[in-house]
Write a protein that holds these residues in place. Structure first.
Motif, short mmCIF file in Angstrom:
data_model
loop_
_atom_site.label_atom_id
_atom_site.label_comp_id
_atom_site.label_asym_id
_atom_site.label_seq_id
_atom_site.Cartn_x
_atom_site.Cartn_y
_atom_site.Cartn_z
N UNK A 1 72.34 31.57 80.46
CA UNK A 1 71.09 31.24 79.79
C UNK A 1 70.92 32.11 78.55
N UNK A 2 70.30 31.55 77.54
CA UNK A 2 70.07 32.30 76.31
C UNK A 2 68.69 32.94 76.35
N UNK A 3 68.50 33.93 75.47
CA UNK A 3 67.16 34.46 75.25
C UNK A 3 66.31 33.36 74.63
N UNK A 4 65.02 33.51 74.73
CA UNK A 4 64.14 32.59 74.03
C UNK A 4 64.43 32.68 72.54
N UNK A 5 64.39 31.55 71.86
CA UNK A 5 64.65 31.54 70.43
C UNK A 5 63.65 32.44 69.71
N UNK A 6 64.14 33.16 68.74
CA UNK A 6 63.30 34.11 68.00
C UNK A 6 62.34 33.38 67.08
N UNK A 7 61.13 33.93 66.93
CA UNK A 7 60.22 33.41 65.91
C UNK A 7 60.11 34.39 64.75
N UNK A 8 61.17 35.20 64.58
CA UNK A 8 61.19 36.22 63.53
C UNK A 8 60.94 35.58 62.16
N UNK A 9 61.52 34.39 61.94
CA UNK A 9 61.35 33.68 60.68
C UNK A 9 60.50 32.42 60.88
N UNK A 10 59.62 32.45 61.87
CA UNK A 10 58.81 31.28 62.17
C UNK A 10 59.51 30.38 63.17
N UNK A 11 58.79 29.45 63.74
CA UNK A 11 59.38 28.59 64.77
C UNK A 11 60.46 27.67 64.24
N UNK A 12 60.41 27.34 62.94
CA UNK A 12 61.44 26.46 62.37
C UNK A 12 62.53 27.23 61.65
N UNK A 13 62.43 28.55 61.58
CA UNK A 13 63.45 29.36 60.92
C UNK A 13 63.19 29.62 59.45
N UNK A 14 62.33 28.80 58.83
CA UNK A 14 62.03 28.96 57.40
C UNK A 14 60.54 29.19 57.16
N UNK A 15 59.93 29.95 58.03
CA UNK A 15 58.57 30.42 57.78
C UNK A 15 57.45 29.47 58.09
N UNK A 16 57.76 28.29 58.68
CA UNK A 16 56.73 27.32 59.07
C UNK A 16 55.84 26.90 57.91
N UNK A 17 56.41 26.76 56.73
CA UNK A 17 55.59 26.37 55.57
C UNK A 17 56.03 25.05 54.95
N UNK A 18 57.18 24.53 55.37
CA UNK A 18 57.70 23.30 54.76
C UNK A 18 57.02 22.09 55.40
N UNK A 19 56.29 21.35 54.59
CA UNK A 19 55.54 20.21 55.11
C UNK A 19 56.25 18.88 54.85
N UNK A 20 57.12 18.85 53.84
CA UNK A 20 57.81 17.60 53.49
C UNK A 20 59.14 17.52 54.24
N UNK A 21 59.06 17.43 55.56
CA UNK A 21 60.27 17.30 56.39
C UNK A 21 60.95 15.96 56.10
N UNK A 22 62.26 15.97 56.07
CA UNK A 22 63.03 14.76 55.76
C UNK A 22 63.22 13.93 57.02
N UNK A 23 62.61 12.75 57.12
CA UNK A 23 62.77 11.93 58.33
C UNK A 23 64.19 11.37 58.50
N UNK A 24 64.97 11.42 57.42
CA UNK A 24 66.33 10.88 57.45
C UNK A 24 67.39 11.97 57.63
N UNK A 25 66.97 13.16 58.06
CA UNK A 25 67.92 14.28 58.07
C UNK A 25 69.12 14.03 58.97
N UNK A 26 68.94 13.35 60.09
CA UNK A 26 70.07 13.16 61.01
C UNK A 26 71.17 12.32 60.39
N UNK A 27 70.78 11.36 59.54
CA UNK A 27 71.79 10.54 58.88
C UNK A 27 72.59 11.34 57.84
#
Length: 326
Positions: free
Chosen positions: A75-101
Motif C-alpha cells: 500500500x502507498x502513503x496517502x497522496x501528498x497535498x503539498x502542491x494541492x490536491x491536483x498537484x498544480x496548486x488547485x487553481x486551474x479552472x479550465x480543465x481540458x475535457x479531452x485530455x484522455x484523447x
C-alpha cells in the motif's frame, strides 16, 4: 551539434512543471516523451498537468504516456497535498475535457523501453517522481539500463533527514521497493539530486519573486499555480526544510534537470554505492551512502553535493521565457 535526447518521468507537481519548462527552454535538449507516474497527485491528474504545461509552452507535439498509478508492492502513503490536491496548486479552472484523447495509448513503461531501444546509448532519463515506472522497465527488460546514456534522479536523502517521514524523502518514501530496485539494478551512469542537496543549495525568496514576476505567459502561469500553495509561501508555518536548512526557495526537480542539461551546474559530488533501506521501522525509504565500500556493490552513483546556484538561477529565469500562448 546534435541535441541531447531526454525522456522525463514525472509525477508533475509544481516543481516538476518548472523542471519540464527548463528542459523545453534548453536549446541543446530534445524531449522524446514524458512518462507519468503517481506521486504528487493521481496519475490521471499528473497526465493532465503535463499536458497543461506543454500547452502553455506550445510544445504539444511531445507525446505524453500514462504510467504507474501506485507503488510496485504494498500500500502507498496517502497522496501528498503539498502542491494541492491536483498537484498544480488547485487553481486551474479550465480543465481540458479531452485530455484522455491526448495521452498516448501506449503504456509509459513500454514507451520507455521502445524509445530507448530506438536510440540506444543516446537517451538521458530524468526521473522526477517515485521510481515505479523505472523499476517496472528493468523488470520487463533487465538490459534496459545498459541501453541508457545516463540517469538523473531527484530523490533520496544523504543525511537521514526526511521530509515526509522522519528519515525518508518523498519520492523514495512513496515507493521504497522501486527505489531499491533502480539503485541496485541500473548500472548506467547515475546522478542523484537528493533532498538535502537541493535544500542546501536553495535560492532566496527575492529571487523567486523576480522569477515569477517576469512579463511572460510562462511566468504568469507559474505565478498562478504557486499563488495559493503553502509550499511557495515564505509566510507559511515553518516546515521541515526551514527547520533543518533555514528559509529558502527550492524548486527540487529543477536541480536534477539542470544537471542533465549542463553538468557544470554540479560543482561537487560524491561517487559511491548507495542503497535504500526497506526494513527499518523508522528508516524505511531512507537512502544510505556507502562511502567505505562495505556493501561491495559493483555500481556506484554520483551524489550531488554542491551546486552552481548562479547558473541554476539563470536556467530558471530562462525557463519562463519560452514562446507561450497568450
Amino acid at each position: 551539434m546534435a541535441k541531447k535526447l531526454v525522456i522525463i518521468d514525472t509525477d508533475c507537481g509544481i516543481d516538476d512543471a518548472q523542471a519540464i519548462m527548463m528542459a523545453l527552454a534548453a536549446p541543446g535538449i530534445k524531449v522524446l516523451g514524458i512518462t507519468c507516474v503517481f506521486g504528487n497527485a493521481t496519475v490521471e491528474n499528473v497526465c493532465q498537468n503535463v499536458l497543461k504545461v506543454l500547452s502553455v509552452c506550445e510544445r504539444t507535439e511531445i507525446p505524453v504516456f500514462r504510467g504507474s498509478a501506485g507503488p510496485l508492492v504494498g500500500a502507498s502513503y496517502s497522496l501528498s497535498d503539498h502542491f494541492g490536491s491536483d498537484g498544480l496548486g488547485d487553481v486551474i479552472v479550465d480543465k481540458d475535457p479531452q485530455w484522455e484523447q491526448k495521452v498516448q495509448g501506449e503504456h509509459a513503461v513500454k514507451a520507455m523501453l521502445r524509445l530507448v531501444s530506438e536510440n540506444k546509448d543516446q537517451v538521458s532519463l530524468v526521473a522526477l517522481g517515485p521510481l515505479t515506472n523505472l523499476a517496472l522497465a528493468v523488470r520487463l527488460d533487465p538490459l534496459y539500463p545498459q541501453k541508457l546514456k545516463d540517469l538523473y534522479i531527484m530523490g533520496g536523502n544523504t543525511e537521514g533527514k526526511g521530509n515526509v517521514t522522519l528519515c525518508a524523502e518523498f519520492n523514495f518514501a512513496m515507493d521504497p521497493e522501486s527505489a531499491y530496485v533502480v539503485l541496485e539494478e541500473f548500472h548506467c551512469p547515475t546522478h542523484i539530486a537528493s533532498w538535502e542537496f537541493a535544500c542546501r543549495n536553495g535560492l532566496t525568496w527575492d529571487f523567486f519573486d523576480e522569477l515569477i514576476n517576469q512579463d511572460t505567459p510562462a511566468a504568469r502561469f507559474m505565478k498562478n499555480i504557486t499563488s495559493k500553495c503553502s509550499a511557495y509561501s515564505q509566510d507559511a508555518l515553518k516546515n521541515k526544510r526551514d527547520l533543518y536548512f533555514g528559509p529558502c526557495f527550492v524548486s527540487y526537480d529543477a536541480y536534477a534537470m539542470a544537471a542533465c542539461i549542463d553538468n557544470s551546474v554540479v560543482m561537487e559530488s560524491v561517487n559511491c554505492a548507495v542503497r535504500v533501506e526497506l526494513q527499518g521501522l523508522i528508516g524505511r525509504g531512507m537512502m544510505v551512502l556507502d562511502r567505505t565500500n562495505e556493501l561491495k556493490k559493483t555500481n556506484n552513483a554520483s551524489v550531488m553535493t554542491k551546486c552552481d546556484v548562479v547558473k541554476l538561477s539563470q536556467m530558471l529565469i530562462q525557463s519562463l521565457r519560452l514562446p507561450c500562448k497568450k
